[in-house]
Design a protein around this motif. Structure first.
Motif, PDB file in Angstrom:
ATOM      1  N   GLY A 112       0.855  -1.278  -0.029  1.00  0.00           N
ATOM      2  CA  GLY A 112       0.128   0.076   0.176  1.00  0.00           C
ATOM      3  C   GLY A 112       0.892   1.220  -0.089  1.00  0.00           C
ATOM      4  O   GLY A 112       0.404   2.252   0.545  1.00  0.00           O
ATOM      5  N   MET A 113       1.934   1.228  -0.503  1.00  0.00           N
ATOM      6  CA  MET A 113       2.927   2.410  -0.667  1.00  0.00           C
ATOM      7  C   MET A 113       2.518   3.329  -1.884  1.00  0.00           C
ATOM      8  O   MET A 113       1.944   2.711  -2.715  1.00  0.00           O
ATOM      9  CB  MET A 113       4.389   1.883  -0.713  1.00  0.00           C
ATOM     10  N   THR A 114       2.543   4.387  -1.692  1.00  0.00           N
ATOM     11  CA  THR A 114       2.398   5.524  -2.898  1.00  0.00           C
ATOM     12  C   THR A 114       3.677   5.351  -3.542  1.00  0.00           C
ATOM     13  O   THR A 114       4.788   5.755  -2.993  1.00  0.00           O
ATOM     14  CB  THR A 114       2.091   7.018  -2.384  1.00  0.00           C
ATOM     15  N   VAL A 115       3.587   4.969  -4.820  1.00  0.00           N
ATOM     16  CA  VAL A 115       4.985   4.976  -5.622  1.00  0.00           C
ATOM     17  C   VAL A 115       5.165   5.932  -6.697  1.00  0.00           C
ATOM     18  O   VAL A 115       4.160   6.273  -7.643  1.00  0.00           O
ATOM     19  CB  VAL A 115       4.891   3.729  -6.284  1.00  0.00           C
ATOM     20  N   ILE A 116       5.945   6.737  -6.665  1.00  0.00           N
ATOM     21  CA  ILE A 116       6.514   7.799  -7.717  1.00  0.00           C
ATOM     22  C   ILE A 116       7.793   7.181  -8.481  1.00  0.00           C
ATOM     23  O   ILE A 116       8.652   6.552  -7.855  1.00  0.00           O
ATOM     24  CB  ILE A 116       6.764   9.136  -6.901  1.00  0.00           C
ATOM     25  N   GLY A 117       8.196   7.812  -9.683  1.00  0.00           N
ATOM     26  CA  GLY A 117       9.268   7.467 -10.418  1.00  0.00           C
ATOM     27  C   GLY A 117       9.712   8.329 -11.307  1.00  0.00           C
ATOM     28  O   GLY A 117       9.106   9.184 -11.756  1.00  0.00           O
ATOM     29  N   VAL A 139       2.424   4.189 -10.856  1.00  0.00           N
ATOM     30  CA  VAL A 139       3.403   4.931 -10.510  1.00  0.00           C
ATOM     31  C   VAL A 139       3.222   6.414 -11.198  1.00  0.00           C
ATOM     32  O   VAL A 139       2.992   6.341 -12.392  1.00  0.00           O
ATOM     33  CB  VAL A 139       4.759   4.217 -11.346  1.00  0.00           C
ATOM     34  N   GLU A 140       3.330   7.248 -10.329  1.00  0.00           N
ATOM     35  CA  GLU A 140       3.186   8.900 -10.958  1.00  0.00           C
ATOM     36  C   GLU A 140       4.627   9.067 -11.128  1.00  0.00           C
ATOM     37  O   GLU A 140       5.526   9.085 -10.736  1.00  0.00           O
ATOM     38  CB  GLU A 140       2.867   9.551  -9.560  1.00  0.00           C
ATOM     39  N   GLU A 141       4.708   9.539 -12.435  1.00  0.00           N
ATOM     40  CA  GLU A 141       5.968  10.027 -12.884  1.00  0.00           C
ATOM     41  C   GLU A 141       6.274  11.501 -12.340  1.00  0.00           C
ATOM     42  O   GLU A 141       5.540  12.420 -12.402  1.00  0.00           O
ATOM     43  CB  GLU A 141       6.004  10.081 -14.677  1.00  0.00           C
ATOM     44  N   VAL A 142       7.472  11.768 -11.835  1.00  0.00           N
ATOM     45  CA  VAL A 142       7.997  13.090 -11.189  1.00  0.00           C
ATOM     46  C   VAL A 142       9.108  13.248 -11.868  1.00  0.00           C
ATOM     47  O   VAL A 142      10.110  12.552 -12.218  1.00  0.00           O
ATOM     48  CB  VAL A 142       7.906  12.901  -9.737  1.00  0.00           C
ATOM     49  N   GLU A 143       9.654  14.532 -11.699  1.00  0.00           N
ATOM     50  CA  GLU A 143      10.837  15.049 -11.916  1.00  0.00           C
ATOM     51  C   GLU A 143      11.845  14.388 -10.891  1.00  0.00           C
ATOM     52  O   GLU A 143      11.678  14.487  -9.691  1.00  0.00           O
ATOM     53  CB  GLU A 143      11.180  16.611 -11.951  1.00  0.00           C
ATOM     54  N   LEU A 144      13.006  14.387 -11.053  1.00  0.00           N
ATOM     55  CA  LEU A 144      14.077  13.721 -10.204  1.00  0.00           C
ATOM     56  C   LEU A 144      14.221  14.440  -8.830  1.00  0.00           C
ATOM     57  O   LEU A 144      14.151  13.940  -7.867  1.00  0.00           O
ATOM     58  CB  LEU A 144      15.539  13.652 -10.892  1.00  0.00           C
ATOM     59  N   ASP A 145      14.243  15.896  -8.828  1.00  0.00           N
ATOM     60  CA  ASP A 145      14.503  16.490  -7.547  1.00  0.00           C
ATOM     61  C   ASP A 145      13.105  16.271  -6.916  1.00  0.00           C
ATOM     62  O   ASP A 145      13.369  16.277  -5.449  1.00  0.00           O
ATOM     63  CB  ASP A 145      14.769  17.906  -8.017  1.00  0.00           C
ATOM     64  N   ASP A 146      12.163  16.552  -7.578  1.00  0.00           N
ATOM     65  CA  ASP A 146      10.859  16.409  -6.914  1.00  0.00           C
ATOM     66  C   ASP A 146      10.651  15.005  -6.011  1.00  0.00           C
ATOM     67  O   ASP A 146      10.281  14.520  -5.048  1.00  0.00           O
ATOM     68  CB  ASP A 146       9.536  16.421  -7.687  1.00  0.00           C
ATOM     69  N   LEU A 147      11.108  13.926  -6.769  1.00  0.00           N
ATOM     70  CA  LEU A 147      11.191  12.664  -6.191  1.00  0.00           C
ATOM     71  C   LEU A 147      12.187  12.316  -5.070  1.00  0.00           C
ATOM     72  O   LEU A 147      11.428  12.011  -3.871  1.00  0.00           O
ATOM     73  CB  LEU A 147      11.720  11.581  -7.085  1.00  0.00           C
ATOM     74  N   PHE A 148      13.069  13.175  -4.740  1.00  0.00           N
ATOM     75  CA  PHE A 148      14.146  13.264  -3.780  1.00  0.00           C
ATOM     76  C   PHE A 148      13.332  14.037  -2.621  1.00  0.00           C
ATOM     77  O   PHE A 148      13.522  13.827  -1.383  1.00  0.00           O
ATOM     78  CB  PHE A 148      15.387  13.669  -4.018  1.00  0.00           C
TER      79      PHE A 148
END
Length: 324
Positions: free
Chosen positions: A167-172, A184-193
């Motif tokens: 049940g984790m929220t996954v971003i990539g 999987v929600e696509e995000v910019e790299l800095d936003d992911l961190f």
């Protein structure tokens, strides 16, 4: 009479892989991982199955080599450009250990969030109540945000386990934009961190990813974030990571890969708090090793017989006079 080949293994493979090779080839297993050893043994072989990094000039020492197969996925162990230029086919086995590496990532996250082995040791040494008290600081992974850097076959499998199972929220974030799997929600790299509670590094080592996790990006992370690195050591600035761990700027790190292998006994990373350090085994179980060994054995024989391997990575090698 059927042609018999000579094949070099940079290190031993599963017995089931050997059973495929031995009827068709004389197999030479390198006794160590020294570059000089590989250069010497390459002199009269037709193909190589790669589990350790080859010297960049290996093909200058192996004039008969027609094919090189990676016992796994990462191609940084093989001088692909040089092989292509010499008409040598290169193949790897994408997806062969995706489940194994994804499970490692989950196990590492669980260890960093809820280190049961520590409880076991405390219980045996100090008794019931002292060990029970350790759970006060434990966290669940369910409901937290997992950021995956490199959503290829391993990243996709990890995303599915983390999202559907925990049940984790996954971003990539990935090199190829607009190619995220469902969930999987696509995000910019800095936003992911910035957003992730756990960051899993599953990307290949390239000029673009070398040093990707640097002081600045580590500084974007929340204090409670953990990092799991199953990509390659140089993707992370190790000095910056150690400073963050020692300062408590992040909650922990699990790493299976390092700038140099093997990790030296006096490496300062060994003294860092809240770390899980393993000797490049994320992709290794009996299950995955058998799959990689049989796959690599079949593929090297396919190449040497002029047939197509499972995944040819340099089809342009044919333009240089390679096998049709």
């Amino acid at each position: 009479m059927t042609e018999r080949f000579k094949i070099l293994l940079t290190s031993p493979i599963h017995a089931d892989g050997m059973a495929i090779l031995e009827p068709a080839a004389d197999v030479v297993v390198a006794p160590d991982t020294a570059e000089a050893t590989y250069r010497t043994l390459a002199a009269d072989v037709d193909g190589i199955i790669v589990r350790n990094k080859l010297p960049d000039d290996i093909l200058e020492h192996g004039p008969k080599i027609k094919g090189i197969v990676r016992h796994g996925v990462g191609l940084d162990f093989i001088p692909v450009a040089a092989a292509t230029a010499r008409g040598v086919a290169v193949a790897n086995l994408p997806g062969c250990n995706s489940q194994t590496v994804a499970e490692y990532c989950i196990a590492a996250m669980l260890h960093l969030r809820r280190p049961l082995a520590n409880v076991d040791r405390k219980l045996r040494a100090d008794g019931w109540n002292p060990s029970r008290a350790l759970s006060d600081d434990f966290l669940e992974v369910g409901g937290s945000v997992l950021g995956i850097v490199g959503v290829g076959s391993i990243g996709r499998r990890l995303a599915k386990i983390a999202g559907n199972g925990f049940g984790m929220t996954v971003i990539g974030a990935s090199r190829r934009k607009g190619n995220m799997p469902e969930g999987v929600e696509e995000v910019e790299l800095d936003d992911l961190f910035r957003r992730a509670d756990a960051v899993a590094l599953c990307c290949a080592l390239t000029d673009e990813t070398r040093g990707l996790v640097d002081e600045r990006r580590i500084g974007l992370m929340k204090p409670g974030t953990i990092i799991v690195n199953v990509s390659r050591g140089p993707v992370v600035d190790t000095e910056a990571l150690m400073r963050a761990l020692n300062a408590g700027a992040i909650a922990g790190a699990a790493t299976d890969v390092y700038d140099q292998h093997p990790l030296t006994p006096d490496h300062p990373l060994l003294a860092c708090p809240n770390t899980l350090l393993t000797p490049h085994i994320a992709g290794l179980t009996d299950t995955s090793t058998r799959a990689m060994s049989t796959g690599a054995a079949n593929d090297i024989l396919h190449i040497l017989r002029g047939e197509a391997p499972f995944n040819l990575v340099n089809p342009e090698y044919r333009a240089q006079g390679g096998s049709k």
